[in-house]
Design an enzyme around this catalytic site. Structure first.
Site, mmCIF file in Angstrom:
data_model
loop_
_atom_site.group_PDB
_atom_site.id
_atom_site.type_symbol
_atom_site.label_atom_id
_atom_site.label_comp_id
_atom_site.label_asym_id
_atom_site.label_seq_id
_atom_site.Cartn_x
_atom_site.Cartn_y
_atom_site.Cartn_z
ATOM 1 N N SER A 213 0.893 -1.242 0.056
ATOM 2 C CA SER A 213 -0.033 0.029 0.109
ATOM 3 C C SER A 213 0.727 1.094 -0.011
ATOM 4 O O SER A 213 1.898 1.251 0.354
ATOM 5 C CB SER A 213 -1.012 0.166 1.170
ATOM 6 N N ARG B 43 -22.387 -5.871 -45.890
ATOM 7 C CA ARG B 43 -21.434 -4.999 -45.112
ATOM 8 C C ARG B 43 -22.136 -4.400 -43.956
ATOM 9 O O ARG B 43 -22.989 -3.394 -44.553
ATOM 10 C CB ARG B 43 -20.390 -4.380 -45.957
#
Lengths: 421, 421, 421, 421
Positions: free
Chosen positions: D248, D287
């Site tokens: 930490s 497409r």
């Protein structure tokens, strides 16, 4: 993050929590050029967040010039304070550009709305030709929606622009009883409002902002879809201009709606990103185990996605080539069938709605077979008993069947000019 | 939907668009008991929406008593006007219950915040014990988050409570130039504001409301997760009361956190439902082809999900059994290690942060091995040169390391009392 | 659930774990008519799952006729064993109907593929007319995709049809060392395979099945979107038949693509539901706290969504009205421009691709202005040096520019006939 | 993409579709160093895809050395052929690494399963202590789940490794009747199977693979959540090793479960990304207009997310520090209450399940108050009539209440060794 660390040191120095000289040294070293970003990235992966290696490097830089000052780097803060506040600063820099592009798009839509308030085109529901509208009405709908999305985004951004500062577990215990003072100073320095309580594991402000970005992207995507549909070869009522962009690699004649597509693609991506932001909300106790960390890639991707959509739609609307002739041709395509409702509304009070519906459906079928709709109607005694040829002709005039179109366009434009004041 | 049709007829009759007698007949027949709901459902499936068969039945009922009035059922409206406006009416009925339950939950959290402002417990980050907090601070965080989610939901609901009325393609052409008047009357009758323009295919108001429901569910889910974690057998700091509910079918000793689980389950479901609502926004032209229809199952499921979460968390917080003794025991579990930061903050200005960190890490390792953390620290010359035994003892007192906890709790409670005014 | 409880009792009785008479009594009472479903629902809400109140009622029923047998209801099992296994049984009943409908849809698509292998229509990319295809090719693409989705779904279902039986924490400890024997008997009785280990909190089989439902819905949705686009008034190449369904409440002439829309709506909903199923996977330790419970509403909704999509597309394809004349008309709409690539492929080897591209783009612009594309091309010396009028004419024949269309359709149909063997 | 272009040229040259010299020149120039990537990116944004500017640059490079060859760059292909096939090649390179990491993780879990088959620990349901399991059983569950996810992913990858090659609209018309031959040669060159039909707008293979990545991430995330919970300070049964990582920034004593968190974060992100991939499936005609384009950012992000999860869990399981003493201590925490079911199963056949349940619940409550559970049970005449002290003691022995634990672990390990053969 460097800005936050420097402002923190200065806020603490200003009230005597750390030495003023330390703050000066920290500020002097808090420059992004001095950091080894690649190293930070690789260490962040291992250590769990990007602040830890960044602070290590910053501390080393400070230490090199002022060993004592190095003790006061990141004083009283936790990694999440730095990461979250820096995130807020980035959002404050980036999101207004999205809002501005939404505004550009709405402005462009408003121009179309005003210019084309009487440009009749066919309305389409379920992708079928329905009754007429005007292109101005369609553009006013876009404009209203973009403005609403932009306003909502602006408000969500303002609410999210708050300082994160709570220390290890949100108590600021490392600062004794000076926590609120430091927070106030830090908030002032960064021009961020100070929330009543740290929000390490309460993310509703971020979630609301993420949602607002998702909504804005959706609003842009709807316009993108409309534009893509209008640009179809068979419809051709509006299209992005013919430039070198949007050409096909194999088909020289094509002009692809690139900008509309960017907006649709963005609106396809945003819902999943928003859902992730909502999923991250269940953050454990005083710091999340996975939820917080999942924000890091997701939120920036969402801002960028929304930005692409807003910019693309602004560009598309600004450059849009509108073709009133094709609109007119498409209105006339069915020989008046799209005005069936107009006939129905005149027949129904006399003969009943169901009977009117049936009469028109009969006529419509014959008209599709080649006869003129007006003629077929006029030849139906049930119809001609109520409407003569001239009444039929008037009922079948698309420009006369626009109802409240002008009123709606005016309402949108007027609301918008009031909003801007 | 019947309410909308009846109000529509009355609004039209009031300004002479349809006969007053027709409106009376329509109102008289617009009663849900007269409809065949199963038939509507099966026909809706085939015809594409629920309004068409409903209107057919309503028309038949009206026709049976007043053939002429039947001609004026649904006059000038389109199916979507009826469905959307009815949806809005249902939201207006349902969402305030969610808001109320969020309020209940926030009230209960506020009581805990006030009562336990000084009840020390361990703060947890990454699910590891970190520095102390108080249970009041944790509850204040819940309270603040619930209030924010509730306020946001209330505002989103208010914005979504608008009339939908545009006719076939949003022009109200079937009403000639009387559209705005009818809309005004209809809005007044239903107590809904009238938007500048119909929103058939612009769904940002719904999307914003859906998002707000998602955010509220997430806020509740975070609390559910905290409660589930606090109730773990090995932690046991707070739990739902031991009632007949939550028992196991096979393990008589167990007490499952049922309400917390309901909230977590809801918060697991909500993000997907919200993402669907955002995906539905790309509605084509003047009426959507799939997007609109996808709202029908999704939005009600989302309201219900949010409602379950809010109710469950309200119930859980109201009934929560808090165990300050277990909190204290867990604070003491590591023999002071969780106060390491407190030591570090005192050592760092003297010896440098990195050295302080290292000294404490050394001591922490020995302490985990069985020695007292205080003793190990005191026996380290580098430490004892700075802190004597009594300074170490004070630094290791959890109740003295709560920093701004009281100030934060007070800020939340004060903001809340101002908000309520 | 009753079937599982009865089969469990019988499997246990068969190897002497419980008395045979008890199993007989339990089987006799395990009838759904005897249960108070409303009570189960309300108690389930409070107690956390539906099995607990169901078992209570079953036990009471058994007790009423055979007090001793009541002791052996649910012997050695946990709630989740019953709920999960019953879920599997329901999936086994429901999902094959989805698969069958996907098969129906693929069959119908195959018929179109075969019948229309030479029905030239325009191919569309980015919603712009591109080079020609045949409707058979398009249908073959649908067919192939549906078959793949169905096969994948079938395989995922088979993998998910496993017994859940582990007792309180997956050890079957309550059965001493008889666990595997009982599991084997129970699996045999229910015709479910017995997994190597209980899967109370490991949900990958369910997640895979949920995904397969999502993919199938997406495959159907793609076809729905194609059908909706083909049915546009301006395109009109294929549409759902004109029946009473799909009519508009206000526009007598319209025929809405209701089935396509159902499929699109389903495909709009499925992604969110699938994402929830994936989110539920993080189930804690030996039983989930929220994840498991979130499956209960989500998975059935997903099965139903997929079922709607598959049924709608099957119905749409079976009834589809194909209009080769409109297809031909749309092919001819641009006067040959869609064959630009065909010209380009003949010019490029001679003059270079870039030059060919440029020449065609020039010609295309003049053709859009009204001149015939063939004429414009013929009048360009750079072109006419390479292609004479007849070569240009041949290059501009859409029926001669279908490339491998027939081969692709044949490959799909042949693969499909082999798959069926 | 360059590999695809070069292989395409060679496949075409091999059968005489283009000159062999052209293929050689194209291959020679198809090197990534020659491209201006920044320019490609900026142009791609404007032109709609990345292939167009890439091909332009490649063509220019080829042209510089062999002007005639430049005419044959990208011969007969469309942008999507290149982009999709290149995507497949990248997936084939990247996904096996995910599979390998899942395998590493499963191997590590198998080692734990074997080693700890008899290491008794408490099973936990709803995060409450339930009946005992062994750590080996838990690890076997992880192992089985990871293997299944890996197998499924492998199969989905194999199915997705197909060539995309269809030209402008999927007919390969630009190649006349040579399409299938070129496709076969190209597939062979790239070692990709050739599908029956191009799949430009049919994405079920990609969707299935995306789902499999999502499922794998979920499986890893479940383990991450278990590890995070086991590592809680108050539980401490297993944790990532104490290294410099996971510290930490403010709390020197902490060791954060970084790898578990990475996996949870990934599993929080994956569902949204998968939902996007499913949403992209509705690609229009030949497409897509937005759906295809939305894959480009989403699919790579998903592969990377799954890769992070798999690698993190492999690392976490390989390095996992298991603490059998803490496991034992936690088993004993409730003084035998977790064996309540064991008592119940012995009482129920004699006194009935409901009575047994009630007796134990009574005893459990007194035991929680401080008395020994065994004593309380022995002092209850209803219990002591059936079980004497020694029977109670045996029933309360956790090591004797593991049921089929060993059998399940053995089944998982045996299935796995067979799978590997």
């Amino acid at each position: 993050m460097l800005d936050v660390e420097a402002a923190l040191a200065e806020a603490e120095a200003a009230i005597g929590v750390i030495p003023r000289t330390a703050a000066r040294s920290i500020r002097a070293c808090a420059r992004v050029e001095t950091l080894d970003e690649a190293l930070i990235e690789s260490e962040a992966h291992r250590e769990g967040n990007v602040a830890i290696p960044m602070i290590r490097q910053l501390t080393a830089r400070v230490s090199a010039s002022d060993a004592k000052a190095a003790r006061y780097v990141h004083w009283g803060a936790t990694s999440q304070d730095i990461i979250d506040t820096a995130f807020v600063l980035q959002l404050r820099a980036a999101v207004p550009r999205v809002i501005a592009d939404l505004g550009r798009a709405a402005d462009a839509a408003a121009v179309h709305a005003e210019r084309h308030v009487k440009t009749t085109m066919v309305g389409r529901t379920w992708l079928q030709q329905a009754t007429p509208v005007s292109f101005g009405l369609k553009a006013a709908g876009w404009c209203d929606s973009l403005d609403r999305a932009a306003d909502h985004l602006e408000s969500a951004l303002a609410d999210a622009c708050v300082l994160q500062f709570g220390g290890a577990t949100g108590t600021l215990a490392a600062l004794g009883d000076r926590g609120p003072e430091v927070a106030a100073g830090l908030g002032q320095a960064l021009d961020l409002s100070v929330p009543p309580i740290p929000w390490h594991s309460h993310r509703e402000r971020f979630a609301i902002l993420a949602c607002a970005l998702g909504v804005a992207t959706g609003a842009a995507g709807k316009i993108g879809r409309d534009l893509g549909l209008l640009a179809q070869t068979e419809i051709g009522e509006a299209h992005e201009p013919d430039t070198s962009a949007g050409g096909s690699s194999t088909m020289p004649h094509k002009q692809n709606p690139v900008r509309a597509t960017v907006a649709i693609a963005a609106a396809t991506r945003a819902p999943g990103l928003v859902s992730t932001m909502l999923s991250t909300m269940l953050q454990e106790h005083e710091r999340g185990l996975g939820g917080w960390q999942a924000e890091w890639d997701t939120f920036p991707a969402l801002v960028s996605t929304a930005g692409q959509a807003a910019d693309a739609i602004a560009g598309a609307l600004e450059a849009l080539v509108v073709d009133p002739d094709r609109m007119r041709a498409n209105v006339n395509l069915t020989g008046g069938l799209i005005l069936a409702e107009s006939i129905a509304m005149r027949l129904a009070p006399e003969m009943g709605k169901r009977e009117a519906h049936a009469a028109i459906k009969r006529a419509a079928r014959r008209a599709v077979g080649g006869e003129s709709f007006a003629d077929v109607l006029a030849s139906d005694p049930a119809v001609s008993a109520i409407l003569d040829r001239s009444a039929i002709a008037q009922a079948l005039s698309p420009d006369d069947y626009l109802g409240s179109t002008e009123a709606f366009v005016a309402a949108v434009l007027s609301q918008r000019s009031q909003r801007k004041k």
